[in-house]
Design a protein around this motif. Structure first.
Motif, PDB file in Angstrom:
ATOM      1  N   UNK A  59      -0.851   8.217  -5.750  1.00 44.07           N
ATOM      2  CA  UNK A  59      -0.487   6.915  -5.183  1.00 44.07           C
ATOM      3  C   UNK A  59       0.201   6.048  -6.239  1.00 44.07           C
ATOM      4  N   UNK A  60       1.184   5.341  -5.763  1.00 43.22           N
ATOM      5  CA  UNK A  60       1.802   4.322  -6.653  1.00 43.22           C
ATOM      6  C   UNK A  60       0.836   3.164  -6.807  1.00 43.22           C
ATOM      7  N   UNK A  61       1.027   2.315  -7.835  1.00 41.68           N
ATOM      8  CA  UNK A  61       0.173   1.141  -7.956  1.00 41.68           C
ATOM      9  C   UNK A  61       0.374   0.230  -6.742  1.00 41.68           C
ATOM     10  N   UNK A  62      -0.665  -0.574  -6.466  1.00 44.63           N
ATOM     11  CA  UNK A  62      -0.549  -1.543  -5.375  1.00 44.63           C
ATOM     12  C   UNK A  62       0.553  -2.551  -5.704  1.00 44.63           C
ATOM     13  N   UNK A  63       1.292  -2.860  -4.665  1.00 40.51           N
ATOM     14  CA  UNK A  63       2.346  -3.875  -4.850  1.00 40.51           C
ATOM     15  C   UNK A  63       1.724  -5.249  -5.013  1.00 40.51           C
ATOM     16  N   UNK A  64       2.599  -6.266  -5.420  1.00 40.97           N
ATOM     17  CA  UNK A  64       2.110  -7.631  -5.497  1.00 40.97           C
ATOM     18  C   UNK A  64       1.687  -8.103  -4.125  1.00 40.97           C
ATOM     19  N   UNK A  65       0.736  -9.003  -4.126  1.00 41.30           N
ATOM     20  CA  UNK A  65       0.273  -9.549  -2.861  1.00 41.30           C
ATOM     21  C   UNK A  65       1.397 -10.381  -2.257  1.00 41.30           C
ATOM     22  N   UNK A  66       1.604 -10.235  -0.981  1.00 34.78           N
ATOM     23  CA  UNK A  66       2.729 -10.916  -0.333  1.00 34.78           C
ATOM     24  C   UNK A  66       2.518 -12.423  -0.242  1.00 34.78           C
ATOM     25  N   UNK A  67       1.261 -12.903  -0.287  1.00 34.25           N
ATOM     26  CA  UNK A  67       0.986 -14.333  -0.255  1.00 34.25           C
ATOM     27  C   UNK A  67      -0.112 -14.639  -1.258  1.00 34.25           C
ATOM     28  N   UNK A  68      -0.042 -15.857  -1.798  1.00 33.52           N
ATOM     29  CA  UNK A  68      -1.054 -16.243  -2.774  1.00 33.52           C
ATOM     30  C   UNK A  68      -2.356 -16.622  -2.102  1.00 33.52           C
ATOM     31  N   UNK A  69      -2.303 -16.885  -0.815  1.00 30.87           N
ATOM     32  CA  UNK A  69      -3.519 -17.257  -0.097  1.00 30.87           C
ATOM     33  C   UNK A  69      -3.341 -16.865   1.373  1.00 30.87           C
ATOM     34  N   UNK A  70      -4.427 -16.994   2.126  1.00 34.72           N
ATOM     35  CA  UNK A  70      -4.383 -16.587   3.537  1.00 34.72           C
ATOM     36  C   UNK A  70      -4.711 -17.786   4.410  1.00 34.72           C
ATOM     37  N   UNK A  71      -3.921 -17.905   5.473  1.00 38.28           N
ATOM     38  CA  UNK A  71      -4.158 -18.990   6.402  1.00 38.28           C
ATOM     39  C   UNK A  71      -3.998 -18.487   7.831  1.00 38.28           C
ATOM     40  N   UNK A  72      -3.769 -19.435   8.732  1.00 34.24           N
ATOM     41  CA  UNK A  72      -3.614 -19.072  10.127  1.00 34.24           C
ATOM     42  C   UNK A  72      -2.401 -18.196  10.339  1.00 34.24           C
ATOM     43  N   UNK A  73      -1.328 -18.542   9.710  1.00 34.38           N
ATOM     44  CA  UNK A  73      -0.083 -17.820   9.950  1.00 34.38           C
ATOM     45  C   UNK A  73       0.289 -16.919   8.783  1.00 34.38           C
ATOM     46  N   UNK A  74      -0.453 -16.934   7.773  1.00 34.97           N
ATOM     47  CA  UNK A  74      -0.126 -16.117   6.612  1.00 34.97           C
ATOM     48  C   UNK A  74      -1.333 -15.294   6.225  1.00 34.97           C
ATOM     49  N   UNK A  75      -1.048 -14.093   5.768  1.00 35.43           N
ATOM     50  CA  UNK A  75      -2.127 -13.203   5.325  1.00 35.43           C
ATOM     51  C   UNK A  75      -1.566 -12.337   4.207  1.00 35.43           C
ATOM     52  N   UNK A  76      -2.293 -12.238   3.143  1.00 37.39           N
ATOM     53  CA  UNK A  76      -1.837 -11.471   2.012  1.00 37.39           C
ATOM     54  C   UNK A  76      -1.972  -9.974   2.270  1.00 37.39           C
ATOM     55  N   UNK A  77      -0.941  -9.214   1.907  1.00 42.77           N
ATOM     56  CA  UNK A  77      -0.934  -7.765   2.062  1.00 42.77           C
ATOM     57  C   UNK A  77      -0.426  -7.113   0.779  1.00 42.77           C
ATOM     58  N   UNK A  78      -1.003  -5.899   0.513  1.00 42.93           N
ATOM     59  CA  UNK A  78      -0.533  -5.066  -0.573  1.00 42.93           C
ATOM     60  C   UNK A  78      -0.300  -3.674  -0.036  1.00 42.93           C
ATOM     61  N   UNK A  79       0.670  -2.995  -0.569  1.00 40.38           N
ATOM     62  CA  UNK A  79       0.982  -1.636  -0.127  1.00 40.38           C
ATOM     63  C   UNK A  79       1.051  -0.718  -1.327  1.00 40.38           C
ATOM     64  N   UNK A  80       0.876   0.598  -1.005  1.00 36.02           N
ATOM     65  CA  UNK A  80       1.127   1.631  -1.981  1.00 36.02           C
ATOM     66  C   UNK A  80       1.589   2.870  -1.235  1.00 36.02           C
ATOM     67  N   UNK A  81       2.216   3.787  -1.911  1.00 35.64           N
ATOM     68  CA  UNK A  81       2.820   4.940  -1.231  1.00 35.64           C
ATOM     69  C   UNK A  81       2.678   6.169  -2.102  1.00 35.64           C
ATOM     70  N   UNK A  82       2.906   7.338  -1.450  1.00 33.23           N
ATOM     71  CA  UNK A  82       2.952   8.613  -2.135  1.00 33.23           C
ATOM     72  C   UNK A  82       3.969   9.480  -1.414  1.00 33.23           C
ATOM     73  N   UNK A  83       4.362  10.579  -2.021  1.00 28.64           N
ATOM     74  CA  UNK A  83       5.413  11.427  -1.440  1.00 28.64           C
ATOM     75  C   UNK A  83       4.977  12.884  -1.489  1.00 28.64           C
ATOM     76  N   UNK A  84       5.679  13.751  -0.691  1.00 27.68           N
ATOM     77  CA  UNK A  84       5.414  15.183  -0.630  1.00 27.68           C
ATOM     78  C   UNK A  84       6.143  15.862  -1.775  1.00 27.68           C
ATOM     79  N   UNK A  85       5.357  16.567  -2.611  1.00 25.73           N
ATOM     80  CA  UNK A  85       5.985  17.296  -3.709  1.00 25.73           C
ATOM     81  C   UNK A  85       6.273  18.747  -3.333  1.00 25.73           C
TER      82      UNK A  85
END
Length: 1634
Positions: free
Chosen positions: A616-642
């Protein structure tokens, strides 16, 4: 000689003696011994005078020895002992106190003697003297006693103290200067009207003979004249009167007493009381008459002789002079009395009664009085007052009062004074800082012995001295302006926010509250002015749940270990953890016992036929610094087929959605809180602190103690973007303080000086109201609630009653009776009457002042000239008519209307005599018409400077001259004087023309406009995207300065940029980074469909993103990232097939060892993710490559940038600033990289990155106020001006506004007529009653008016207009209206009157003054009337005197045109005056010339080379023997000019060769006459030059003629076709030669 002998060797001594046997100089004795050999006795120099006492008691000695004639020393017995010199003598022993008794006496320099006369073999004197001759002059120098000048016993006494002055000096003998005289005047008229007489013409001396020059020539020339023959016999005799003899006493004293006795006898009839009253009155009158205190006036008589003289000069019998009546031979006179004065009085006390070292001396005076004033032409009085410098002496003499400068305190530093006009107009001038100007006032005070060392001590003591007049301070005044600096506020510079920390308890020691916060922080990079309290908040908090003070930190996961000890398949990864606190610091693991320990992670080790996935790649930066009604922080990571799975046996690859994961982050709500602080309040005294404690906390500042107080501020809890919330929302542990101690500022009271003394009242007479004032000066302004300054700083009051005018004036007393010449003297005169006739009367004069009698000396000193004491009088005879003097004319009531009259009346018995009543003979009234005056005014002179109205200056407190407050421009007025003339063009008062004397006109003084620049441009982008570069901003020129405005800075004339600012900038090499997304799924190009493996391509997106403290955030333009560092976006590789070994991606290359070396290598590794199947191997997991410099191995070094321009605060104009520079890390390939590369190598950083600097302040020129208007430069006339000036208080500095060139202003004075007394010319000398002899000549004095320009003599006006003037003419107070003169008798030879003094003349050579001073001269020439008496004429006379302000004059010979064989030659002075003398005779041009034979041919003349030549327009025709035969007309070559339309050249005959060319009609060109022969008959030079040219021209003409006549060859057609002529293009440029 002794010194010379002492220096000779023995061998040379014998030779010297043999040559000098005849010489016997002092110092040795020559004699013979019995052996007939010659010996000499030598003596050395006298030694120093020794003795126990000073003076004559000393003694000195010297060495004496005997020497053989051959030079060797022998025994004393070989010399004659009788002739042995003394070895000791008495002398004068000099002591130090002899300095006051003896001194050198210097004689006068003797006449300068030429060196050539002193040295026989010197160079001969030059024949022509140009500058002068070098000479030597000598003087005598002796040592004498100071008291009486007696020569000293020995000159060595003076030499003991001072070397003997030189006896000779070089001098310059100037060239001889001949006498210079003027041209002759015209001939006078003949001395006789008939017969043979004489005519005279004279000249006068302009420069006397100097330095042995030629004497003056005769100043007079005579020639006989015969107007007409006499009809009868000539008159041979003339009646001549002699001079008046001395004044003799009129009546002996005893005669006068007998007369008084007779008078007493007459009065004897009266009673004794009446006689006593008469006696007292007579005594009182006697005090005021001519026999008074100061004037012993005695009227006597004097006589003169009347003779008859022959025209030859012999005295003959009186009877030979036929005349009806003889002249009067007697007249009354005043007996001569010389002035007599008393002895000198005692010296007055010294005007300076105090002691002052090196100060000015005082003065004392003494007086003497006049006891007898001079009368009758007696000797004038000597000086009555004597002055000499003095100093106060004695033990009790106090020291003099001295004065020194003091200054007020400096005013507050002001920056606004340095602003340009442009900056002022931009508005906000508050909060300015940086360089400024402050001022103070300097004032003069009386210095005392207890004077404070400095102004600071005076301010501390709060005592100030009383101001006095500034002129009393003699030392230069201290500076009143200086540059100053206001520190600029430093803004709070903060770092970026850190990342949000974990959820932690507010206080880890108290975890009961269950209240948690996440914190993020920032720090202060640069401390602001006023401390950290002025910075914004440094901590922000977010409430959170489940806080903990300690937590496990996952360091890494261990390798995946398959379960059940298998080689592949499912397994687990064990986490490696560390216990950390809320600050991220590692702590003991026991503290995390309550925290949840991370669990092992399930993992998969691929088997040979399994699908292989990347980590897995490292987690990406959080998309938001905080979470509210219309905003929610998300992080992603990925991997590939070798690698894909193999058929049925392996694990399948997941679908694409399983290759990505997402998780929530920053789930805390968006509610951020922080503490917000208000400004600190005013420092107030803390009353809660006990007095004892407060005194202990007092701080001594100056002389007063300032106590410690308290300051408070408001602290609130704020929710971001919402506002204030309750304090419990914010962490209490980080709450800022609300109270702090402070220092209470000390109170400062206003300090003013005492009032100065009242200014002096003007010393004037009359009732004019004058003011006097006094002032005090603020030397310290109040501060911090101290006592205010008084409102009144100056006081004014009226002067007391005007001082009594001490005007002294003469008072004349009544004329005494007219005294006649004694009858015994007059009785023999024809027609004399005993009781009447001409006489003399006297009167007394006294001195008065306003309040009574005054000393006579005061009037002599301060009053006008003394009135006359005597006057001629006439005692009327019985038949004489007596009238009073004319009264003044009555005044005219109106111009052009009526008459004015004056009257007189008959007095005494004349009223009854009929002949006296004859109004035709004795008119009693005279009438004149009133003048019809018409006046006109007209302007005169230039316009004055443009003058602004008064009151244009505004002053700040403490004398601060506020920049720009001084009104130096705008509308003013200029003035032109007007002059008023009457109808006769005479100057009159301007009030006659109803004018106040001026024309006034508005004018404009243009205001200075400063250089105007644009606003600062925006900063340019940093010149480098990585590392240190520069950024620039600039100002552009908008408007140049004019009218003396502030100049522009040095401009870039190409781009017209006025000001650059260059600062270094640092671009973080990591601020923009490449971010690569995971590789895409393999796209197999060479597909093995069965195995799904082979060669393939993977792609990925690569974006440039801005890097932050939390990681890459926002995408930016690709050019901001380093293209060389850009990761690959696609790659070709081998997709592993089933059972193949699958390796991970290559790791990073290892570091090359430094220094870079090709022999060293670097490597990178990979690890197997899937083991290979049976029979297959994994490739190498390590890859190596050599280290190559600037390819994969680099060296690093620091690079320091240049200093930036001096950076000021945005609110500063100038002053102290900071200049900065940057440190850059540079790779060996010259590429700038991140500083961490150099820091990791721990390279030395020894540079200073900041330094202080100074920007020069633009200080404008500061000028003082205009001084008061001066007095008028002329008391009258047209040229009078009033001046005022100002001085520079502050010279401009930097780019400040320059000083105005106008430091002075003038305006005209009102025109006043210049009245003055002027003499009329002297009348002819007349001897009353005789033909010749001693006589009188008369002149009048009249009032003249002029305009003061000195041009013209002015106009005659009424004497009343000069009534206010002192009776003087050209500064000479005694007005002389008559003087004795001599009327020459026929036949007399006499001298003229003295000429006026000549112009002052220097001794110069080529315009350079030789330094012999200047001289002027006057002369008297001889005049004769009879040719027979010329031998009896007196010698002509001249006299010279030194003068000042002489001028240099040069002389040169002038010549006129030749007339026949002569021309005039004369000498002319440099000012154009023709003179005789002055020009060197050796350079005199030739005046006469002649030719042999004579030039008698028509149109011929004798040339300068004395050869006959022809006049212009004629050429010479010579005979065979070289003589002129005739002058013939020559051809005229006329060259047309641009104005002549004829373009041809013609040869014409001269119609009139003597006529000028421009007089011929139509001849506008210049005429040249070709004359082949010169005046001497020889061919002229140009003929030889023209002859070869003419020959060449002749050959050319013949050749061309031959070629033209020759038959040409027949041309071929082909040649004609091929050689076709090209057309020739001519361009006519208007030249006549074309």
């Amino acid at each position: 000689m002794r010194c010379l002998l002492a220096g000779l060797s023995l061998s040379s001594l014998s030779l010297f003696l043999s040559l000098s046997l005849s010489l016997r100089p002092p110092g040795f004795i020559l004699f013979r011994t019995s052996y007939d050999t010659m010996t000499l006795c030598f003596s050395g120099p006298w030694g120093r005078c020794m003795g126990s006492e000073c003076g004559q008691g000393g003694s000195q000695s010297r060495a004496v020895w005997c020497a053989h004639s051959e030079g060797w020393t022998t025994l004393h017995t070989n010399c004659d002992q009788a002739e042995r010199p003394d070895s000791q003598q008495s002398c004068f022993r000099v002591c130090d106190w002899h300095r006051d008794l003896y001194d050198w006496q210097l004689g006068a320099w003797n006449q300068c003697v030429p060196v050539s006369m002193r040295s026989p073999g010197a160079v001969q004197r030059p024949a022509v003297c140009t500058r002068g001759e070098e000479g030597i002059q000598t003087r005598e120098v002796g040592c004498v006693q100071k008291a009486d000048g007696v020569p000293a016993e020995d000159a060595a006494i003076c030499e003991y103290f001072e070397p003997k002055p030189r006896l000779e000096q070089a001098c310059l003998i100037p060239c001889p200067r001949d006498c210079v005289v003027s041209e002759f005047t015209p001939w006078t008229s003949c001395s006789k009207t008939c017969g043979t007489g004489l005519q005279n013409r004279i000249r006068y001396v302009l420069a006397p003979p100097l330095f042995g020059g030629s004497a003056c020539p005769n100043l007079t020339e005579f020639q006989t004249c015969q107007p007409s023959p006499c009809e009868g016999p000539e008159s041979l005799y003339s009646l001549k009167v002699g001079p008046w003899g001395p004044c003799s006493a009129a009546v002996p004293r005893q005669h006068r007493l007998s007369k008084e006795e007779r008078q007493t006898a007459k009065e004897g009839l009266k009673d004794p009381e009446t006689r006593e009253l008469i006696k007292k009155k007579r005594n009182r009158n006697r005090q005021n008459r001519q026999g008074g205190k100061f004037w012993d006036l005695q009227v006597g008589y004097q006589t003169r002789e009347v003779t008859c003289v022959h025209r030859s000069g012999k005295t003959e019998a009186l009877s030979l002079c036929s005349q009806e009546s003889l002249p009067v031979t007697y007249q009354a006179c005043v007996l001569t009395k010389d002035c007599e004065v008393t002895e000198w009085a005692e010296w007055s006390p010294c005007s300076k009664g105090c002691y002052e070292l090196n100060g000015r001396m005082g003065e004392r005076t003494r007086m003497r009085q006049v006891s007898q004033f001079p009368v009758g032409g007696g000797t004038e009085c000597p000086e009555l007052e004597e002055r000499e410098p003095c100093t106060a002496q004695g033990e009790g003499v106090p020291p003099c009062i001295t004065y020194s400068w003091k200054t007020t305190e400096w005013t507050e530093c002001r920056v606004d004074m340095l602003l340009s006009q442009q900056d002022r107009r931009r508005g906000n001038q508050t909060g300015l800082c940086g360089g400024g100007v402050q001022s103070r006032e300097a004032y003069c005070v009386q210095a005392t012995s207890a004077e404070h060392a400095s102004n600071l001590s005076a301010l501390k003591s709060k005592e100030a001295s009383r101001p006095v007049d500034n002129e009393l301070c003699l030392s230069p005044a201290p500076n009143t302006t200086q540059l100053c600096h206001i520190p600029c506020p430093v803004e709070c510079d903060l770092s970026s926010w850190s990342a949000w920390g974990p959820c932690t308890f507010e206080n880890c020691l108290d975890t009961a509250s269950k209240k948690g916060f996440k914190l993020r922080k920032r720090r202060i990079i640069n401390e602001p002015t006023g401390g950290t309290g002025s910075c914004p908040h440094l901590v922000e908090a977010i409430p959170c749940d489940e806080p903990s003070c300690y937590d496990w930190l996952l360091l890494k996961l261990e390798e995946c270990t398959p379960d059940n000890d298998r080689d592949c398949g499912a397994g687990t990864q064990i986490p490696q953890v560390q216990c950390v606190n809320s600050e991220g610091e590692h702590v003991d693991r026991q503290l995390c016992r309550d925290a949840i320990l991370p669990m092992p992670v399930v993992c998969e080790v691929p088997c040979p036929k399994d699908c292989v996935l990347s980590p897995w790649t490292p987690w990406s930066l959080c998309s938001h610094t905080c979470s509210g009604k219309n905003t929610e922080g998300r992080q992603t990571r990925a991997r590939s087929v070798l690698a894909y799975n193999a058929g049925e046996g392996g694990l399948l690859c997941p679908n694409s959605s399983a290759l990505q994961e997402m998780r929530s982050c920053n789930e805390h709500p968006c509610t951020v809180y922080h503490w917000q602080t208000g400004p600190w309040g005013q420092c107030i005294e803390d009353t809660s602190v006990p007095l004892a404690n407060s005194t202990g906390a007092r701080v001594a500042v100056g002389d007063s103690s300032c106590s410690v107080g308290m300051q408070t501020r408001k602290v609130i809890c704020v929710r971001v973007n919402v506002g204030q919330v309750p304090p419990k929302k914010c962490p209490e542990s980080i709450r800022p303080e609300t109270v702090r101690p402070c220092l209470l500022p000390c109170k400062r009271d206003c300090i003013v000086t005492p009032y100065s003394d009242w200014s002096a009242c003007p010393v004037t007479c009359g009732n004019t109201k004058r003011k006097q004032n006094r002032k005090r000066i603020i030397i310290q302004l109040p501060a911090n609630g101290g006592q205010d300054c008084p409102d009144v700083l100056t006081q004014e009051r009226d002067c007391e009653a005007g001082s009594v005018c001490l005007g002294y004036r003469w008072k004349t007393h009544k004329w005494r009776r007219c005294q006649l010449v004694p009858w015994s003297v007059r009785q023999d005169s024809l027609g004399a009457v005993e009781t009447c006739g001409p006489g003399l009367q006297a009167r007394a004069v006294s001195c008065r002042k306003q309040d009574g009698q005054a000393d006579i000396g005061a009037c002599l000193k301060f009053a006008s000239s003394m009135p006359p004491l005597t006057q001629p009088c006439q005692l009327p005879c019985q038949d004489d008519c007596q009238l009073t003097a004319w009264s003044k004319f009555s005044s005219c009531t109106q111009d052009c209307v009526g008459v004015k009259t004056r009257k007189r009346v008959l007095v005494g018995k004349s009223k009854k005599r009929d002949q006296c009543k004859n109004s035709q003979v004795y008119p009693l009234s005279e009438t004149q018409y009133c003048p019809c005056n018409k006046y006109n005014a007209q302007p005169v002179g230039n316009w004055s400077d443009c003058i602004l109205p008064e009151g244009g200056r505004v002053e700040g407190q403490l004398g601060m001259k506020v920049q720009g407050d001084i009104k130096e421009c705008g509308q003013g007025y200029r003035y032109q004087a007007t002059v008023c003339y009457d109808q006769d063009d005479r100057l009159v008062e301007t009030s006659r023309c109803n004018s106040h004397g001026y024309i006034e006109e508005a004018c404009i003084i243009p205001c200075p406009s400063d250089c105007k620049l644009s606003e600062w441009s925006n900063w340019s982008r940093c010149s480098k995207s990585c590392g240190s570069g520069v950024k620039v901003r600039s100002k552009w020129l908008r408007e140049k300065p004019y009218n003396g405005g502030r100049p522009c800075p040095k401009l870039d004339h190409v781009n017209q940029v006025g000001v650059y600012e260059v600062v270094p900038c640092l671009s973080d090499c990591g601020q923009y980074v490449w971010v690569a997304e995971p590789w895409s799924v393999w796209k197999v190009s060479n597909v093995d469909l069965k195995e799904n493996c082979g060669e393939g391509v993977q792609t990925r997106k690569v974006r440039c993103m801005q890097n932050t403290i939390d990681g890459p955030s926002d995408p930016v333009e690709d050019y901001l990232c380093d293209p060389e560092e850009m990761p690959l976006g696609a790659r070709n590789s081998q997709l592993p097939c089933p059972d193949d070994c699958v390796l991970s991606d290559w790791g990073a290359w290892s570091h090359c060892s430094r220094p870079c070396n090709k022999n060293s290598t670097r490597e990178r590794t990979a690890y197997p993710i899937r083991q290979p199947g049976e029979g297959r191997l994994c490739p190498n997991t390590t890859e190596k490559e050599p280290c190559s410099l600037n390819s994969n191995c680099y060296h690093y070094s620091y690079n320091i940038t240049d200093w930036s321009t001096c950076q000021l605060s945005e609110r500063a104009v100038c002053g102290s600033g900071i200049k900065t520079r940057m440190l850059d890390c540079v790779r060996s390939d010259a590429k700038s990289v991140d500083l961490r590369f150099c820091e990791e190598l721990r390279l030395d950083r020894k540079w200073q990155m900041k330094a202080s600097c100074v920007v020069e302040c633009p200080v404008n020129c500061q000028l003082s106020e205009w001084s008061p208007w001066s007095e008028c430069t002329h008391t009258c006339g047209l040229a009078g001006k009033l001046w005022r000036s100002r001085t520079v208080l502050q010279v401009p500095q930097g780019d400040g506004r320059p000083c105005s060139p106008q430091m002075e202003q003038w305006k005209p004075c009102p025109v006043k007529p210049c009245y003055r007394w002027r003499y009329s010319p002297w009348s002819e000398c007349t001897s009353e009653g005789a033909r010749c002899g001693e006589g009188l000549r008369f002149r009048n004095v009249s009032c003249f008016v002029s305009d003061g320009s000195g041009r013209g003599e002015g106009c005659l006006v009424d004497d009343e207009l000069c009534g206010d003037l002192e009776p003087s003419v050209d500064g000479d107070k005694p007005i002389t209206l008559e003087e004795a003169c001599t009327v020459p008798c026929p036949g007399d030879c006499y001298l003229t009157e003295w000429t006026a003094w000549s112009l002052c003349q220097l001794s110069c050579v080529s315009g350079d003054d030789l330094g012999f001073g200047s001289v002027q001269v006057r002369s008297r020439a001889v005049l004769a009337q009879e040719p027979e008496n010329l031998l009896q004429c007196p010698e002509q006379d001249w006299e010279a005197r030194p003068c000042t302000e002489g001028q240099c004059y040069s002389y040169r010979w002038m010549t006129g045109p030749w007339r026949s064989s002569s021309r005039p030659v004369w000498c002319q002075r440099s000012d154009g005056l023709n003179v005789t003398g002055g020009c060197p005779m050796t350079a005199q041009p030739v005046a006469d010339r002649s030719c042999d034979p004579a030039c008698n041919k028509p149109r011929s003349y004798c040339t300068e080379v004395r050869v006959c030549g022809c006049e212009e327009g004629y050429t010479e025709v010579m005979t065979s023997d070289g003589l002129l035969d005739q002058c013939t007309v020559i051809p005229v070559l006329e060259i047309p000019t641009a104005g002549d339309n004829r373009a041809d050249v013609k040869t014409i005959r001269a119609v009139s060769p003597t006529q000028s060319s421009n007089s011929l009609p139509g001849h506008v060109g210049r005429t040249w006459f070709l004359q082949p022969l010169g005046p001497d008959g020889k061919l002229k030079t140009w003929v030889y030059g023209v002859a070869p040219g003419a020959f060449v021209l002749l050959v050319f003409v013949v050749s061309m003629t031959y070629l033209a006549c020759k038959k040409p060859k027949k041309p071929q057609r082909r040649q004609m076709h091929n050689n076709r002529l090209k057309p020739l293009t001519l361009a006519y440029d208007g030249d006549a030669d074309m």
